[in-house]
Design a protein around this motif. Structure first.
Motif, short mmCIF file in Angstrom:
data_model
loop_
_atom_site.label_atom_id
_atom_site.label_comp_id
_atom_site.label_asym_id
_atom_site.label_seq_id
_atom_site.Cartn_x
_atom_site.Cartn_y
_atom_site.Cartn_z
N SER A 167 0.83 -1.21 0.00
CA SER A 167 0.00 0.00 0.00
C SER A 167 0.86 1.26 0.00
CB SER A 167 -0.94 0.00 1.20
OG SER A 167 -0.23 -0.22 2.40
N LEU A 168 1.97 1.23 0.72
CA LEU A 168 2.89 2.37 0.74
C LEU A 168 3.58 2.52 -0.61
CD1 LEU A 168 4.30 4.70 2.14
CD2 LEU A 168 5.89 3.07 3.16
N ALA A 169 3.96 1.40 -1.20
CA ALA A 169 4.59 1.44 -2.52
C ALA A 169 3.63 2.05 -3.55
CB ALA A 169 5.00 0.03 -2.96
N ALA A 170 2.35 1.65 -3.50
CA ALA A 170 1.35 2.20 -4.42
C ALA A 170 1.19 3.70 -4.20
CB ALA A 170 0.02 1.49 -4.23
N ALA A 171 1.21 4.13 -2.93
CA ALA A 171 1.09 5.56 -2.62
C ALA A 171 2.29 6.33 -3.16
CB ALA A 171 0.95 5.76 -1.12
N LEU A 172 3.48 5.76 -3.04
CA LEU A 172 4.68 6.41 -3.58
C LEU A 172 4.57 6.60 -5.09
CD1 LEU A 172 7.51 4.58 -1.56
CD2 LEU A 172 6.83 6.98 -1.36
N VAL A 173 4.08 5.59 -5.77
CA VAL A 173 3.89 5.68 -7.22
C VAL A 173 2.88 6.79 -7.54
CG1 VAL A 173 3.06 4.49 -9.28
CG2 VAL A 173 4.51 3.28 -7.65
N ALA A 174 1.76 6.82 -6.80
CA ALA A 174 0.72 7.81 -7.05
C ALA A 174 1.24 9.23 -6.81
CB ALA A 174 -0.49 7.53 -6.16
N PHE A 175 2.02 9.42 -5.75
CA PHE A 175 2.53 10.75 -5.42
C PHE A 175 3.70 11.17 -6.30
CE2 PHE A 175 0.39 10.30 -1.20
CZ PHE A 175 -0.31 11.50 -1.24
N SER A 176 4.31 10.22 -6.97
CA SER A 176 5.49 10.54 -7.79
C SER A 176 5.15 11.35 -9.04
CB SER A 176 6.20 9.25 -8.21
OG SER A 176 5.46 8.58 -9.22
N GLY A 177 3.89 11.29 -9.45
CA GLY A 177 3.51 12.00 -10.67
C GLY A 177 3.78 11.19 -11.93
N TRP A 178 4.21 9.94 -11.78
CA TRP A 178 4.49 9.08 -12.92
C TRP A 178 3.23 8.84 -13.76
CZ3 TRP A 178 3.06 3.63 -13.33
CH2 TRP A 178 3.59 3.02 -14.49
N ARG A 179 3.37 8.93 -15.08
CA ARG A 179 2.28 8.65 -16.00
C ARG A 179 2.50 7.28 -16.61
NH1 ARG A 179 0.38 11.57 -13.22
NH2 ARG A 179 -0.17 13.74 -13.47
N PHE A 180 1.42 6.54 -16.76
CA PHE A 180 1.52 5.11 -17.04
C PHE A 180 2.27 4.77 -18.33
CE2 PHE A 180 -2.70 4.89 -14.58
CZ PHE A 180 -2.02 4.99 -13.38
#
Length: 201
Positions: free
Chosen positions: A136-149
Motif C-alpha cells: 500500500s505504501l509502494a502504491a502511494a509512492l507511485v501515485a505521489f510521484s507523478g508518474w504517467r503510465f
C-alpha cells in the motif's frame, strides 16, 4: 476516512483500494463517559446481523482525549458485552473477527473489521524480502510521484520489486484485492454472488 454506501460499495473498497489498510463497518456511534454506558451500548447492538455467534471475537481499543482511557478495561468490558449477546463459540472451528472500539472526545465508534489480513497483503507475494516495503505504501509512492503510465519508470531502490509491481498493477488497472480472501466472506450478511460480480467487473 468514513462514508456511506451499499454492500457493493464495501466490496469495491476491499477489492479496489490500493492505499487503505483496513475496511470497517460502523455498527454504532455513541457518547460514552462511563463503562456502564459502554456496556449498554454494545449489548443494544443487533450482533446477529453482523456475526454468526461462532466467531472468536478480538476487541481492540483506542482512546483519545476521553474520560475512558484504560485500554485493557475498554477491551474487557466490550468483549464481555458482545459475548453476552451471542452463543459461546466452538474454538476448534471458529474464525477470528476483530472489533475496534475507537473513542475520540468521548464519542465511541464501534467498528467491525471486514478485511481480515491487512489490505497491503495483496496475495501475489509468497514471502517477503529483507526490509520489505508495504504494498500500500509502494502504491502511494507511485501515485505521489507523478508518474504517467505510458512513461518509463525507474525504481532506484528495487529491493524485492514492490514499487515496480504496484506501478505495473496501476498501469494495467488490476485491482489489488482481486485474488485475495476477505474476512467478510465468513459473516452472515455476505453476498457471494455480489462479490463475484464486483471482481468480474
Amino acid at each position: 476516512v468514513s462514508g456511506k454506501g451499499s454492500l457493493e460499495t464495501l466490496y469495491r473498497l476491499l477489492v479496489g483500494s490500493r492505499f487503505a489498510n483496513r475496511v470497517y463497518i460502523e455498527v454504532a456511534k455513541e457518547k460514552i463517559v462511563d463503562f456502564d454506558t459502554l456496556h449498554d451500548t454494545l449489548t443494544s447492538i443487533s450482533w446477529s446481523e453482523y456475526l454468526t455467534g461462532k466467531e472468536i471475537i478480538v476487541v481492540e481499543a483506542s482512546s483519545t482525549r476521553s474520560i475512558l482511557s484504560s485500554m485493557p478495561t475498554i477491551q474487557s468490558v466490550s468483549q464481555n458485552a458482545i459475548y453476552s449477546t451471542l452463543h459461546t463459540p466452538d474454538n476448534a472451528h471458529a474464525v477470528e473477527v476483530h472489533i475496534l472500539i475507537l473513542i475520540v472526545d468521548d464519542i465511541a465508534r464501534v467498528l467491525l473489521d471486514v478485511t481480515g489480513d491487512p489490505l497491503h497483503k495483496r496475495g501475489y507475494r509468497s514471502e517477503s524480502g529483507e526490509a520489505p516495503l508495504k504494498e500500500s505504501l509502494a502504491a502511494a509512492l507511485v501515485a505521489f510521484s507523478g508518474w504517467r503510465f505510458r512513461e518509463p519508470m525507474l525504481d532506484p531502490f528495487c529491493g524485492s520489486g514492490t514499487i515496480a509491481i504496484e506501478a505495473a498493477m496501476m498501469a494495467r488497472n488490476i485491482p489489488p484485492g482481486l485474488t485475495r480472501h476477505f474476512r467478510v466472506v465468513s459473516l452472515p450478511f455476505h453476498d457471494r454472488a455480489l462479490l463475484t460480480q464486483v471482481k468480474k467487473d
